[in-house]
Design a protein around this motif. Structure first.
Motif, PDB file in Angstrom:
ATOM      1  N   ASN A  34     -58.565  60.498  73.083  1.00 64.36           N
ATOM      2  CA  ASN A  34     -59.928  60.712  73.576  1.00 64.36           C
ATOM      3  C   ASN A  34     -59.974  61.534  74.860  1.00 64.36           C
ATOM      4  N   ILE A  35     -59.127  61.183  75.837  1.00 64.30           N
ATOM      5  CA  ILE A  35     -59.197  61.921  77.109  1.00 64.30           C
ATOM      6  C   ILE A  35     -58.662  63.335  76.921  1.00 64.30           C
ATOM      7  N   ARG A  36     -57.684  63.475  76.045  1.00 64.41           N
ATOM      8  CA  ARG A  36     -57.153  64.815  75.770  1.00 64.41           C
ATOM      9  C   ARG A  36     -58.271  65.717  75.223  1.00 64.41           C
ATOM     10  N   LEU A  37     -59.052  65.176  74.283  1.00 65.95           N
ATOM     11  CA  LEU A  37     -60.140  65.943  73.682  1.00 65.95           C
ATOM     12  C   LEU A  37     -61.247  66.198  74.701  1.00 65.95           C
ATOM     13  N   LEU A  38     -61.617  65.155  75.432  1.00 62.70           N
ATOM     14  CA  LEU A  38     -62.716  65.311  76.393  1.00 62.70           C
ATOM     15  C   LEU A  38     -62.361  66.354  77.442  1.00 62.70           C
ATOM     16  N   TYR A  39     -61.112  66.287  77.929  1.00 64.61           N
ATOM     17  CA  TYR A  39     -60.693  67.213  78.983  1.00 64.61           C
ATOM     18  C   TYR A  39     -60.840  68.661  78.515  1.00 64.61           C
ATOM     19  N   GLU A  40     -60.517  68.893  77.241  1.00 62.70           N
ATOM     20  CA  GLU A  40     -60.589  70.248  76.717  1.00 62.70           C
ATOM     21  C   GLU A  40     -62.020  70.668  76.372  1.00 62.70           C
TER      22      GLU A  40
END
Lengths: 167, 641
Positions: free
Chosen positions: B37-43
């Motif tokens: 989730n954080i990987r996707l949100l960050y991008e």
């Protein structure tokens, strides 16, 4: 002789029985093809485990046109022979609980075989909502559970004669 | 793939289009759930994007163990930019949605854009339908879930939805699933409302393949039985946990907008067991959970819903409401309206304190007499907040904005960190809790330091005291790390537990089974199950490293939005007003000692102590090159500590 019993008053609806049943029998987590399902009435807080209860006089055995269903003499389980089953699904419909599972992938019915006498679902159920108990003792076990309900009620109502904790 | 469903589903509401992406793109480094989730949100969400704009995304992610036979494998992590704080928003819920999403073929659902009209999604075995929600818009969450199930024509469909609070963009609106599982924190329901998305229903009949079915089943059985055989299983999970009076007796629960501890030790009024006995239909468990911490309560005249822990505690303690029936009524209202019970309780408590102190008067409150403990006043105010009516319009914006608008010294009573309210847990005597609240990615409950368990043992199970002292010695090198009022070793404990708890959130398993609550599962057991389930061979150290990567990227997200060490703080009340009563009477947070704990924490994390920003060295070590490059571009990246 042991029998499988379900207790919807104990089930808290977690469905672990479904997932371990499918893992044991199909090698994957797949509730849809589990031999036991929990029907959840989530807005009423009622959860009913449904599985084959291996009726003494089993309608599925009688209705099967190809005699694919039979009784395992070792466990008394009603079992299906996948080689013989033609996938007509009559057993699913005559079963009073709808317990046999039609597997669309194989085109055949699969069902509970009591895991050969050590049901996986029973081993996992933390609320003892699915149990595998000696048939001879079943009546006494149920009556004791019933008596406990009455005892609790009597305590709540303050009916004397129940020792120090009464009232 | 084994364990994972293998696909991430992206749904664009603006274009009514969907596309898929392979989970394997991220799972190696981020495992799943909170990690992916954080990987996707960050991008996907650039710095400075408005949380309520169509450029924000809402992510519902499961872990590789979600929906499997691993114990308590029910969890879905919700991630977005928070409209309440303007920072990372994250909340996590159980129930049955996550497992169903995986059976439908997806590990993760990413919602982009904004629909032009009220819409709900129906995801059925790899197929997505955009459906008209005009008929259900405006309905409460419980009605919505029933209506959606009826419309899609499948009673087995699992629904997560928003209520009127989310539709009206109350900044701390929640997502609700089932009869009260919810992702409450940080306003995820507000984001969903801003996208005109009323609900997501999912139905899956597929399978989650397992790499080593027999050995996985074996280890799961071992873990289930470990959990079933905790000493207080019968006491806590079958009978029901007397948590409110327990918290009171421990001197851990704060009362009346975080002012006091014990409220004159009136904990007798909060024996929960008689309430549960009277109104409980049964205990209720989430997917695959042997514990079943939820109570299905049906209170005549109010209605039914699920209660686990915070539901009762928060409104009763924060607003000094002396009756559990009223606490339940407020909690159920919050669930039905889709508003976070924590934030809602604390904003009402904040207003009650201002009213009692004469800072606000009837003129400011639309004539509501906000006396401590008045459930009717609380309900009236909450109704206004949900409808954004009168004073509710301001209060719907959250505590800091309300304090700013009210002025008159009200800021002093605004109890929050980075815009998010605290729980009713003590942060003056419990120094590790203070640290975890200040520096953590969200709040204390994301990762609870061991001192809470130590204190619980001191009061209720003295036999366990040794165990927690030993744990503290192992983790922090000093037994003092377990003692609430000590500042020693707290940073080490917080770092350790942040990683442990992140692992559970990444795997899709409930933290309740972990050391978070003194339960037996640790990253070691979770890794064993993960390996057998997925066929991936990771060491515990690899998994913990992934957790560290996640915590660092979460921090980078917030740093990008402007967070620095200065924001990692607590309101003055905790530093200036000693606890007036309770077992820790006189305790206060020492500013210097608090800042020293932070120094220690940043140092252990490899973050710059002056700014609280991860160093280039640390980010590169974790493979977060893109984050390092971006922070460098923004002129924020410290070379070293």
């Amino acid at each position: 002789m042991k029998v499988l019993v379900i207790d919807p008053t104990a089930c808290d609806g977690c469905r672990v029985c479904e997932v371990v049943c499918s893992l044991k029998n199909e090698g994957a987590c797949m509730p849809e093809i589990s031999r036991i399902r929990v029907i959840r009435y989530e807005d009423k807080g009622v959860f009913v485990p449904i599985t084959c209860l291996h009726c003494e006089d089993a309608p599925c055995i009688r209705v099967c046109p190809v005699r694919a269903l039979s009784r395992d003499p070792k466990t008394n389980a009603v079992v299906v022979d996948g080689e013989l089953c033609v996938g007509c699904r009559l057993c699913v419909y005559v079963c009073p609980l709808g317990a046999p599972v039609f597997d669309p992938e194989r085109g055949k019915v699969v069902k509970c075989d009591l895991c050969g006498g050590d049901p996986t679902c029973v081993r996992f159920c933390s609320r003892k909502a699915v149990q595998y108990v000696p048939a001879e003792k079943l009546s006494a076990v149920r009556k004791r559970a019933g008596a406990e309900v009455i005892m609790e009620l009597m305590k709540t109502m303050g009916i004397p004669g129940l020792g120090v904790s009464g009232g | 793939m084994f364990g994972w469903a293998g696909k991430i589903l992206h749904v664009d509401l603006t274009k009514e289009k969907v596309f898929e992406e392979d989970t394997s793109r991220y799972s190696g480094e981020f495992i799943g759930g909170r990690g992916i989730n954080i990987r996707l949100l960050y991008e996907l969400v650039e710095p400075g994007v408005e949380a309520l704009s169509s450029e924000n995304v809402l992510i519902l992610g499961t872990g590789p163990l979600t929906g499997t036979s691993a114990p308590s494998s029910s969890r879905t992590e919700v991630t977005s930019k928070s409209p309440l704080t303007g920072l990372l928003g994250q909340s996590n819920f159980g129930g049955f949605f996550g497992a169903e999403l995986k059976f439908a073929g997806y590990d993760c659902l990413v919602i982009h854009g904004r629909s032009s009209k009220p819409t709900y999604l129906y995801i059925e075995d790899g197929r997505v339908e955009f459906r008209d929600a005009s008929n259900i818009w405006g309905r409460d969450t419980f009605e919505t879930m029933n209506a959606v199930r009826e419309e899609v024509g499948d009673p087995e469909a699992k629904v997560v939805c928003i209520g009127p609070a989310g539709e009206n963009l109350v900044k701390y609106a929640s997502l609700i699933h089932d009869m009260g599982d919810g992702a409450g924190r940080t306003g995820m329901g507000c984001v969903m409302g801003s996208k005109s998305l009323k609900a997501v229903a999912v139905r899956g009949t597929g399978k989650i393949p397992v790499a080593e079915p027999e050995r996985f089943l074996e280890i799961c059985e071992e873990m289930h039985s470990k959990l079933r055989s905790v000493p207080d299983f019968e006491e806590v999970y079958v009978k029901g946990f007397d948590e409110m009076s327990h918290y009171g007796d421990m001197g851990w629960a704060l009362v009346g907008n975080q002012e006091r501890v014990s409220w004159g030790l009136k904990t007798e009024a909060y024996r929960v067991i008689p309430f549960i006995k009277k109104y409980r239909i049964r205990t209720r468990a989430c997917f695959g959970c042997p514990l079943g911490c939820m109570q299905f309560i049906d209170l005549p005249g109010v209605g039914a819903c699920l209660q686990s822990c915070q539901g009762f505690v928060e409104p009763c303690f924060a607003m000094k409401i002396p009756s559990q029936e009223d606490g339940f009524r407020i909690a159920r209202f919050c669930e039905a309206m889709g508003i976070d019970i924590i934030e809602a309780s604390h904003i009402v408590a904040f207003m009650m304190e201002l009213y009692e102190r004469g800072i606000v008067t009837d003129r400011d409150t639309d004539g509501i007499r906000l006396r401590w403990g008045d459930p009717e006043a609380a309900m009236t105010l909450l109704e206004k907040i949900v409808r954004r009516e009168g004073v509710g319009k301001l209060l719907a914006e959250g505590i800091p904005k309300a304090a700013e608008a009210i002025g008159r010294g009200s800021e002093k009573y605004a109890m929050h960190t980075k815009g998010l309210s605290h729980y009713v847990y003590d942060l003056r005597a419990f120094k590790g809790c203070a640290l975890a609240t200040a520096v953590g990615p969200r709040d204390l409950v994301r990762s609870l330091p061991v001192e809470y368990l130590f204190r619980y043992a001191e009061v209720f199970s003295p036999n366990d005291v040794e165990e927690y002292l030993k744990f503290a010695k192992e983790v922090a090198g000093t037994e003092r790390a377990a003692v609430p009022s000590s500042y020693e070793g707290k940073a080490a404990v917080v770092v350790y537990q942040e990683h442990e708890h992140a692992v559970a959130d990444m795997m899709g398993v409930c933290k309740w089974t972990t050391t978070w609550l003194g339960m037996p599962l640790t990253s070691k057991e979770l890794t064993q199950m993960f390996n057998l389930c997925t066929g991936v061979q990771m060491d515990v150290s690899d998994v913990l490293r992934a957790a560290e990567r996640v915590i660092n990227l979460e921090r980078c997200f917030n740093v990008r939005e402007g967070v620095t060490r200065r924001d990692d703080t607590l309101p003055d009340r905790y530093f200036k007003e000693p606890l007036p009563d309770g077992p820790y009477r006189g305790e206060v947070l020492d500013k210097d000692a608090f800042e020293r704990m932070k120094d220690e924490y940043y140092t252990m994390r490899g973050w710059n102590t002056e700014t609280g920003i991860p160093t280039k060295e640390k980010l590169l070590e974790l493979g977060l090159t893109y984050a390092a490059e971006e922070l460098e571009r923004l002129g924020k990246l410290p070379e070293k500590m």
